[in-house]
Design a protein around this motif. Structure first.
Motif, PDB file in Angstrom:
ATOM      1  N   ALA A 244      15.554  -7.910 -13.450  1.00  0.00           N
ATOM      2  CA  ALA A 244      14.362  -7.211 -13.919  1.00  0.00           C
ATOM      3  C   ALA A 244      14.503  -6.720 -15.344  1.00  0.00           C
ATOM      4  N   ASP A 245      15.687  -6.793 -15.869  1.00  0.00           N
ATOM      5  CA  ASP A 245      15.949  -6.322 -17.224  1.00  0.00           C
ATOM      6  C   ASP A 245      16.172  -7.523 -18.129  1.00  0.00           C
ATOM      7  N   ALA A 246      15.489  -7.519 -19.282  1.00  0.00           N
ATOM      8  CA  ALA A 246      15.591  -8.659 -20.194  1.00  0.00           C
ATOM      9  C   ALA A 246      17.031  -8.934 -20.605  1.00  0.00           C
ATOM     10  N   GLU A 247      17.870  -7.911 -20.634  1.00  0.00           N
ATOM     11  CA  GLU A 247      19.266  -8.105 -21.030  1.00  0.00           C
ATOM     12  C   GLU A 247      20.053  -8.898 -19.985  1.00  0.00           C
ATOM     13  N   ASP A 248      19.589  -8.864 -18.730  1.00  0.00           N
ATOM     14  CA  ASP A 248      20.304  -9.558 -17.661  1.00  0.00           C
ATOM     15  C   ASP A 248      19.817 -10.987 -17.457  1.00  0.00           C
ATOM     16  N   LEU A 249      18.722 -11.350 -18.103  1.00  0.00           N
ATOM     17  CA  LEU A 249      18.110 -12.654 -17.882  1.00  0.00           C
ATOM     18  C   LEU A 249      18.796 -13.731 -18.711  1.00  0.00           C
ATOM     19  N   SER A 370      25.557 -16.175 -12.136  1.00  0.00           N
ATOM     20  CA  SER A 370      26.144 -16.645 -13.393  1.00  0.00           C
ATOM     21  C   SER A 370      25.869 -18.127 -13.608  1.00  0.00           C
ATOM     22  N   ARG A 371      25.716 -18.892 -12.503  1.00  0.00           N
ATOM     23  CA  ARG A 371      25.377 -20.309 -12.645  1.00  0.00           C
ATOM     24  C   ARG A 371      23.956 -20.489 -13.165  1.00  0.00           C
ATOM     25  N   MET A 372      23.143 -19.432 -13.087  1.00  0.00           N
ATOM     26  CA  MET A 372      21.817 -19.427 -13.706  1.00  0.00           C
ATOM     27  C   MET A 372      21.879 -18.789 -15.096  1.00  0.00           C
ATOM     28  N   ASN A 373      23.096 -18.488 -15.553  1.00  0.00           N
ATOM     29  CA  ASN A 373      23.305 -17.776 -16.827  1.00  0.00           C
ATOM     30  C   ASN A 373      22.657 -16.400 -16.814  1.00  0.00           C
ATOM     31  N   ALA A 374      22.596 -15.789 -15.625  1.00  0.00           N
ATOM     32  CA  ALA A 374      22.057 -14.436 -15.481  1.00  0.00           C
ATOM     33  C   ALA A 374      23.183 -13.493 -15.095  1.00  0.00           C
ATOM     34  N   VAL A 375      22.958 -12.213 -15.319  1.00  0.00           N
ATOM     35  CA  VAL A 375      23.945 -11.186 -14.979  1.00  0.00           C
ATOM     36  C   VAL A 375      23.490 -10.480 -13.707  1.00  0.00           C
ATOM     37  N   ALA A 376      24.384 -10.391 -12.728  1.00  0.00           N
ATOM     38  CA  ALA A 376      24.052  -9.712 -11.469  1.00  0.00           C
ATOM     39  C   ALA A 376      24.059  -8.201 -11.689  1.00  0.00           C
ATOM     40  N   HIS A 377      22.906  -7.584 -11.492  1.00  0.00           N
ATOM     41  CA  HIS A 377      22.799  -6.132 -11.638  1.00  0.00           C
ATOM     42  C   HIS A 377      22.641  -5.507 -10.260  1.00  0.00           C
ATOM     43  N   LEU A 378      23.629  -4.741  -9.822  1.00  0.00           N
ATOM     44  CA  LEU A 378      23.561  -4.070  -8.527  1.00  0.00           C
ATOM     45  C   LEU A 378      22.670  -2.842  -8.653  1.00  0.00           C
TER      46      LEU A 378
END
Length: 845
Positions: A244-249, A370-378
């Motif tokens: 949901a955060d642009a930094e994690d996308l 990470s395989r989607m180049n995204a960061v998992a945010h708990l």
């Protein structure tokens, strides 16, 4: 109208929902449940939202090409654009750890099917169901936020009624939405019934499943829901990960990405962009995908105000400058390329019953994203509100501050596009395995494709190098066919079907010095009579024995042989003690038919009976080949469903091989024309090369072009790649008339695969799949993969994983065949008992 007076209202005291703000207090679920009732198949909320829900059928994973992913993405995009402003699209994909439950059908004689059931029983896999909810919010409502979620309200008052105009404002565009996706041919939507949504006393509905994380198709189980100190539903320890955060996308997205495990240095194997968050994440999880369709002009106006505000502040902060440029780029793209601006939110709800597994769950989820180049945010602070917004019918309560601005083109890339392999509904088929988990599937590669217009015939060509599992798969397929009532004739070189023939109690014709091959084309079973077809086949055989290929054959000779056969069978009818075979036919010619010719005045120039008898003398008793046409056992070939002709020792014999080939042709053509309503299958293994050399290429062409009309199929099996590339027989007679192509491991031929691809008429999608076979096999199981192409339209890779009993029954390894033979002798000739003993010994090691 079905009123949901809150799920399980009679046990509301048992259902406690802890507030995020007050961990020590609890509230009855019915006080905060936002769903009011179901009307006209739609969920109505106490906020006035209307939601229509569907179950979605998606394409199977690993079965789409890049072009098909692009087409599917465009279909979703077109469908999203017809939704009205103020609507929320919520796609909810459930992935639950499950185990295969074998049917264990009682009765019958399918020994190997039962052994396979035992072998696969309890095999773990990830069950997938996909739901799609489309919600329309009434105008004038403020956007939801984390601070003002309806989860935090003490009581929710239901509206007096929902206007019909609002209902139609949703139903009309949803109808168009559904039609657009269905017309793509890749997605199918079916509206959920009231029972599927609300459940019954014996089966959970979607609402209960989500609230209590209950398995599908089970009696409802009530669970406590708590968020402090940890998020848990009943015994399930839950974690919510958000995008949901642009930094994690990720910095970029596309409808498909490359799957390294199945790619090669020459091919890129595509999977959906969101597949790592779907079936490739091997934990219990729900993948929620929210797309909020806003008012386009209003959104652009808001973004323009934001840009101007950042412009005025850009002198004070570099972050403001970057934000201004990003907002300006967003506005330029929206206006310049007519993009649809939306707000999006994606989250993964993962759970496990074992608290010790939480660390591994976190690792697997982080790796998947990470395989989607995204960061998992708990997620920690907003977990209750986000989980609550995922309840079907409550999509309108998605907190606006938990979503991000984007375009429909990018957001739709994050939708999960695939599901697990599905079994065919056809009554006919064979058992293969899901490529991802090996779970058994029922697959029809013969009848169903023809009914759907995918193929025009049932013929097959099977290609696989030595050691690729080709013979084992063919054994399995033929065993499946025979068990379902088919008649199979196999022409083999290499003794690949000896064990299966013994298991099926079939006829096995082979040649050795001690036990030479024997037939009896003159035998007619009790109750049958000499028909034209039988007579013609015997005449063809006699002519082949008498004349060389370069010798002429006169009409008078043909008539004389025809009369001889007619008289011979009349003679048999008058002398019941005589046994029909070549010996008695030869004696009849000597003793009776010679006199008939003299009486009729037939001259030697018309039919030279002495020359005929002299040339055929080696096949009469005492002659060199007296065994060949005088068999007294294995005679009822028409009613025997499984017959193997093993030609390894005679394929180069100038006399025996042509005769045996003619007998095989006669047998199968007779089966083909006489066994009405019964499936007929002829399998020509490597013997096709010898048959073609012996002038029987026309027979193969005839088979492949004609067998379809008689409910039959011709199958050719080869392992030499050069045969495919160079042989006109393979190309013209077989490949062009075989709509089903089965290829096993061909990776070692990838450097000359261009030629193979051209000869087989294979698409680039097929090339990608063939070269991915056996590239990333699960080390925990022993199996081989195979590629099946149906009419160049359906292409898929399956597993073939035999049980231990199947493995030994089908094995072509000499040491293992000798082992089976030894155990069979120990068991008094009972091969089934021998296979069971071998399986027990193998599993105990």
């Amino acid at each position: 109208m079905v009123f949901l007076l809150i799920i399980a209202i009679a046990v509301a005291a048992a259902m406690l929902l802890q507030q995020r703000s007050s961990p020590d207090s609890s509230r009855p679920l019915e006080q905060v449940l936002p769903v009011w009732k179901i009307e006209q198949g739609c969920l109505l909320s106490k906020s006035g939202d209307i939601t229509i829900a569907f179950e979605v059928s998606l394409p199977e994973i690993f079965s789409l090409s890049d072009a098909e992913y692009e087409a599917l993405h465009q279909a979703w995009l077109k469908a999203i654009k017809v939704l009205p402003a103020g609507s929320v699209l919520h796609k909810q994909d459930w992935f639950e750890q499950s185990a295969y439950r074998a049917a264990f059908a009682e009765g019958g004689d399918n020994f190997l099917l039962r052994s396979s059931d035992r072998f696969f029983n309890e095999r773990p896999y990830l069950a997938h169901t996909c739901y799609l909810m489309i919600t329309l919010r009434p105008g004038g409502l403020k956007p939801a936020s984390s601070a003002f979620s309806n989860l935090l309200r003490r009581n929710l008052a239901a509206p007096a009624a929902v206007p019909d105009k609002q209902m139609q404002a949703l139903l009309n565009p949803v109808g168009q939405f559904r039609r657009i996706l269905s017309d793509s041919g890749l997605v199918r939507l079916e509206q959920l019934s009231e029972e599927a949504l609300a459940g019954t006393s014996s089966k959970t509905g979607l609402l209960e499943r989500y609230l209590f994380l209950s398995p599908q198709q089970v009696v409802p189980v009530l669970n406590d829901i708590r968020f402090k100190p940890d998020f848990a539903i009943g015994e399930n320890r839950c974690q919510l990960y958000t995008l949901a955060d642009a930094e994690d996308l990720p910095s970029g997205c596309s409808p498909a990405i490359g799957y390294d495990k199945y790619s090669t240095d020459k091919t890129r194997f595509p999977i959906g962009f969101a597949a790592p968050a779907g079936l490739l994440l091997p934990v219990n999880h729900i993948y929620n995908q929210f797309l909020v369709i806003g008012d386009g002009p209003k959104t652009l106006k808001r973004m323009e105000s934001k840009r101007r505000r950042l412009q005025s502040l850009s002198a004070y902060s570099r972050e403001n400058t970057i934000g201004r440029d990003a907002t300006a780029a967003f506005l330029n793209e929206a206006i310049g390329q007519s993009r649809l601006p939306i707000r999006a939110h994606f989250n993964l709800l993962c759970w496990t019953r074992d608290e010790k597994e939480l660390k591994e769950l976190r690792n697997l989820t982080a790796s998947a994203l990470s395989r989607m180049n995204a960061v998992a945010h708990l997620e920690t602070q907003g977990t209750p509100q986000l989980w609550w917004a995922g309840l079907p019918g409550n999509e309108g309560e998605l907190p606006e501050n938990e979503s991000f601005d984007t375009f429909a083109e990018q957001a739709s890339c994050f939708l999960n596009m695939e599901t697990a392999y599905r079994s065919s509904n056809s009554p006919f088929g064979l058992r293969l395995g899901d490529r991802l988990t090996g779970v058994p599937l029922h697959v029809d590669i013969s009848d169903e494709p023809m009914k759907k217009g995918i193929t025009t015939n049932r013929n097959k060509v099977v290609v696989g190098g030595s050691g690729s599992g080709k013979s084992m798969f063919m054994n399995h397929m033929l065993h499946s066919y025979v068990q379902q009532g088919a008649h199979c004739v196999v022409v083999d070189v290499g003794h690949s079907y000896q064990g299966l023939c013994r298991l099926l109690d079939g006829y096995y014709f082979t040649y050795s010095e001690e036990s030479p091959i024997r037939f009896n084309p003159f035998y007619i079973a009790t109750g049958e009579m000499l028909d034209t077809e039988k007579k013609e086949s015997i005449k063809t055989l006699l002519v082949a024995l008498w004349k060389q290929n370069d010798e002429s054959f006169r009409r008078s000779e043909y008539v004389a042989i025809s009369n001889a056969l007619q008289s011979y069978y009349q003679h048999l009818a008058e002398n019941s003690r005589l046994f029909p075979c070549f010996d008695t036919f030869y004696e009849f010619l000597q003793a009776h038919f010679t006199k008939e010719l003299e009486t009729d005045g037939v001259k030697d120039r018309d039919f030279d009976i002495r020359n005929f008898l002299y040339v055929l003398c080696p096949f009469y008793k005492g002659g060199e080949f007296d065994y060949l046409l005088n068999a007294t056992e294995n005679l009822d070939v028409m009613q025997q469903p499984f017959i193997v002709f093993e030609l390894d020792n005679v394929k180069d014999h100038p006399i025996l091989f042509p005769v045996i080939t003619l007998i095989i042709m006669e047998l199968f053509i007779s089966k083909m024309r006489k066994l009405k309503g019964i499936r007929k299958v002829i399998v020509i293994e490597e013997a096709w090369k010898a048959i073609a050399r012996s002038g029987m290429a026309e027979f193969m062409k005839y088979l492949y072009k004609t067998v379809r009309k008689y409910f039959g199929e011709a199958i050719t099996v080869t392992q030499e790649i050069d045969d495919i590339i160079s042989s006109p027989i393979i190309k013209e007679a077989i490949i062009n008339n075989a709509d089903c192509k089965i290829l096993l491991d061909l990776k070692k031929f990838q450097n000359k695969f261009d030629q193979i691809q051209a000869v087989l008429g294979m698409t680039d999608k097929g090339r990608q799949q063939v070269l991915s076979v056996n590239k990333a096999n699960d080390p925990n199981y022993i199996y081989r993969e195979l590629y099946i192409d149906l009419g160049n339209q359906l292409m898929k890779v399956y597993r073939f994983e035999p049980s231990v009993e199947e493995y030994y029954a089908y094995s072509t390894e000499q040491t293992e065949k000798l082992k089976v033979q030894e155990y069979t002798e120990r068991c008094g000739g009972d091969i089934k008992k021998a296979l069971r003993m071998l399986a027990l010994e193998t599993s105990s090691h």
